[in-house]
Design an enzyme around this catalytic site. Structure first.
Site, PDB file in Angstrom:
ATOM      1  N   SER A 134       2.515   8.533   4.970  1.00  0.00           N
ATOM      2  CA  SER A 134       1.332   7.687   5.119  1.00  0.00           C
ATOM      3  C   SER A 134       1.719   6.286   5.546  1.00  0.00           C
ATOM      4  CB  SER A 134       0.627   7.624   3.761  1.00  0.00           C
ATOM      5  OG  SER A 134      -0.339   6.602   3.760  1.00  0.00           O
ATOM      6  N   TYR A 168       0.917   6.279  -5.759  1.00  0.00           N
ATOM      7  CA  TYR A 168       0.737   7.253  -4.671  1.00  0.00           C
ATOM      8  C   TYR A 168       1.658   6.911  -3.495  1.00  0.00           C
ATOM      9  CZ  TYR A 168      -1.224   8.848  -0.256  1.00  0.00           C
ATOM     10  OH  TYR A 168      -1.350   9.347   1.010  1.00  0.00           O
ATOM     11  N   LYS A 185       5.160   8.851  -1.713  1.00  0.00           N
ATOM     12  CA  LYS A 185       5.399   9.124  -0.289  1.00  0.00           C
ATOM     13  C   LYS A 185       6.740   8.530   0.146  1.00  0.00           C
ATOM     14  CE  LYS A 185       1.660  11.409   0.742  1.00  0.00           C
ATOM     15  NZ  LYS A 185       1.790  12.856   1.003  1.00  0.00           N
TER      16      LYS A 185
HETATM   17  N1  UFG Z   1     -14.269   0.464   2.890  1.00  0.00           N
HETATM   18  C1  UFG Z   1     -15.545  -0.037   2.640  1.00  0.00           C
HETATM   19  N2  UFG Z   1     -16.371   0.699   1.854  1.00  0.00           N
HETATM   20  C2  UFG Z   1     -16.004   1.885   1.318  1.00  0.00           C
HETATM   21  C3  UFG Z   1     -14.717   2.392   1.567  1.00  0.00           C
HETATM   22  C4  UFG Z   1     -13.858   1.635   2.351  1.00  0.00           C
HETATM   23  O1  UFG Z   1     -15.904  -1.100   3.114  1.00  0.00           O
HETATM   24  O2  UFG Z   1     -16.826   2.510   0.609  1.00  0.00           O
HETATM   25  C5  UFG Z   1     -13.378  -0.289   3.792  1.00  0.00           C
HETATM   26  C6  UFG Z   1     -12.059  -0.699   3.182  1.00  0.00           C
HETATM   27  O3  UFG Z   1     -12.184  -1.938   2.545  1.00  0.00           O
HETATM   28  C7  UFG Z   1     -11.150  -0.700   4.402  1.00  0.00           C
HETATM   29  C8  UFG Z   1     -11.717   0.387   5.287  1.00  0.00           C
HETATM   30  O4  UFG Z   1     -13.047   0.578   4.853  1.00  0.00           O
HETATM   31  O5  UFG Z   1     -11.273  -1.915   5.083  1.00  0.00           O
HETATM   32  C9  UFG Z   1     -10.975   1.712   5.194  1.00  0.00           C
HETATM   33  O6  UFG Z   1     -10.881   2.111   3.838  1.00  0.00           O
HETATM   34  P1  UFG Z   1     -10.453   3.587   3.416  1.00  0.00           P
HETATM   35  O7  UFG Z   1     -10.533   3.670   1.926  1.00  0.00           O
HETATM   36  O8  UFG Z   1     -11.236   4.588   4.201  1.00  0.00           O
HETATM   37  O9  UFG Z   1      -8.954   3.704   3.922  1.00  0.00           O
HETATM   38  P2  UFG Z   1      -7.677   2.805   3.539  1.00  0.00           P
HETATM   39  O10 UFG Z   1      -7.204   2.214   4.818  1.00  0.00           O
HETATM   40  O11 UFG Z   1      -7.912   1.910   2.423  1.00  0.00           O
HETATM   41  O12 UFG Z   1      -6.689   3.932   2.977  1.00  0.00           O
HETATM   42  C10 UFG Z   1      -6.272   5.017   3.760  1.00  0.00           C
HETATM   43  C11 UFG Z   1      -6.034   6.248   2.888  1.00  0.00           C
HETATM   44  C12 UFG Z   1      -4.902   6.030   1.954  1.00  0.00           C
HETATM   45  C13 UFG Z   1      -3.700   5.615   2.729  1.00  0.00           C
HETATM   46  C14 UFG Z   1      -4.004   4.421   3.595  1.00  0.00           C
HETATM   47  C15 UFG Z   1      -2.847   4.124   4.501  1.00  0.00           C
HETATM   48  O13 UFG Z   1      -7.177   6.534   2.121  1.00  0.00           O
HETATM   49  O14 UFG Z   1      -4.593   7.252   1.296  1.00  0.00           O
HETATM   50  O15 UFG Z   1      -5.125   4.672   4.424  1.00  0.00           O
HETATM   51  O16 UFG Z   1      -2.981   2.887   5.099  1.00  0.00           O
HETATM   52  F1  UFG Z   1      -2.705   5.313   1.872  1.00  0.00           F
END
Ligand code: UFG
Length: 336
Positions: free
Chosen positions: A124, A148, A152
């Site tokens: 990841s 987590y 990885k």
């Molecule tokens: N976000 C919102 N509202 C939500 C969910 C997310 O505004 O309900 C925003 C977050 O703040 C972020 C973006 O949307 O800016 C993406 O968030 P995600 O949770 O979809 O994804 P992340 O980038 O935080 O995390 C993902 C995977 C993880 C992994 C990571 C690697 O979920 O498992 O990418 O960078 F580790």
């Protein structure tokens, strides 16, 4: 060539299965169904029009893993299985370290004993130290911030050390950015249990009327519209990346790391408006405080995967949202 997909009933594993089968590979799916359903495999069989060998096995039970390898002549393993909820990993670190590390070590021990030494690991982008400049490059420093991410990164290290100890191993570490979308048939897709943590599954449930409002976690980041920017990649593109990794392992030994992303970033607001276009309605959203641990902008440098694997993502954000919505609508009727 026969390929074992651990976690093959899950989101990325099941999509990769369709691409491998289409290319003529024989596959075996191993899954403990802790975060997936046997029904997904049945629908996968519907897509590919044939039966798929399925092993209901927990990787933490080594004798069961040995039994799988003794019954199937496996040539290569794609290791998707693992717990993956960031927040839960902070609450239950022992569960995460035990499940992800013990499961992987059992798998690698059995593979070494059986002389199976081709391995593709689901890593990841979360392993990167957030102080690196974007775009993240494979040689950038590592610095996970939750259990987590540490699992990885630790597994990556184990695979590096293993490859260094025995030149017969051929390993790729694939660092995924943000996989979304679904198979174009709408028969398989991401199916998180409970309230989704990730943006697109959450937006999908708001579009389906199952959740009331999208929460935008912060609009005061240093990004063009103030909301977080990520490198979303269509799961079918990601699946094709695995096919190319398997083909790469036929001619390359050692351990090699690749980013799998598009190299482009989209903000939360851009994703929501692409989803609104896909589902044909406007979606309620509210701005909330930043989520702890989030970064402003994350996207990949994808040059290495392009040069070495011949991989380029082809599907854009519109297709990702359209396929997610197609799956979301259909999945409401799957009762399993
Ligand atoms: N976000 C919102 N509202 C939500 C969910 C997310 O505004 O309900 C925003 C977050 O703040 C972020 C973006 O949307 O800016 C993406 O968030 P995600 O949770 O979809 O994804 P992340 O980038 O935080 O995390 C993902 C995977 C993880 C992994 C990571 C690697 O979920 O498992 O990418 O960078 F580790």
């Amino acid at each position: 060539m026969k390929i074992l997909l651990t976690g093959g009933a899950g989101f990325i594993g099941s999509h990769t299965a369709t691409v491998l089968i289409e290319k003529g590979y024989e596959i075996v799916i191993l899954d403990d169904f802790s975060n997936s359903k046997p029904g997904a495999v049945a629908r996968l069989e519907q897509i590919v029009g044939r039966e798929i060998a399925l092993e209901h096995v927990d990787l933490c039970e080594k004798t069961a893993v040995e039994d799988v390898f003794s019954r199937h002549k496996i040539d290569c393993v794609l290791h998707f299985a693992g717990l993956k909820a960031v927040g839960e990993s902070v609450e239950k670190p022992l569960l995460y370290y035990e499940n992800n590390l013990v499961g992987t070590l059992n798998l690698l021990h059995v593979m070494a004993d059986m002389g199976v030494k081709k391995f593709v690991f689901s890593s990841s982008a979360t392993v990167y130290d957030s102080r690196n400049p974007v775009p993240f490059m494979e040689e950038h420093s590592i610095g996970p911030v939750n259990p987590y991410g540490w699992t990885k990164s630790m597994i990556e290290q184990i695979l590096l050390d293993l490859s260094a100890s025995d030149p017969e191993w051929a390993v790729t570490l694939l660092r995924y950015f943000n996989p979304i979308g679904a198979h174009p048939s709408g028969l398989i897709g991401e199916d998180p249990q409970g309230i989704p943590n990730n943006l697109v599954p959450y937006v999908a449930k708001v579009a389906a009327g199952q959740l009331a409002t999208i929460h935008i976690w912060g609009d005061d980041y240093d990004t063009p519209d103030g909301t977080g920017v990520r490198d979303y990649i269509h799961v079918m593109d990601l699946a094709r990346g695995h096919l190319l990794a398997v083909e790469y392992l036929k001619t390359h030994k050692g351990c090699k790391v690749f980013n799998l992303g598009t190299g482009k970033g989209y903000s939360v607001k851009e994703v929501i408006s692409a989803y609104e276009k896909a589902c044909g309605k406007s979606l309620p959203a509210q701005i909330d405080a930043r989520r702890a641990g989030d970064l402003a902008t994350v996207y990949a440098n994808v040059d290495l995967a392009e040069k070495e694997l011949g991989f380029t993502a082809e599907l854009g954000i519109e297709q990702m949202c359209a396929d997610s919505w197609n799956w979301q609508k259909k999945s409401l009727v799957f009762d399993e």
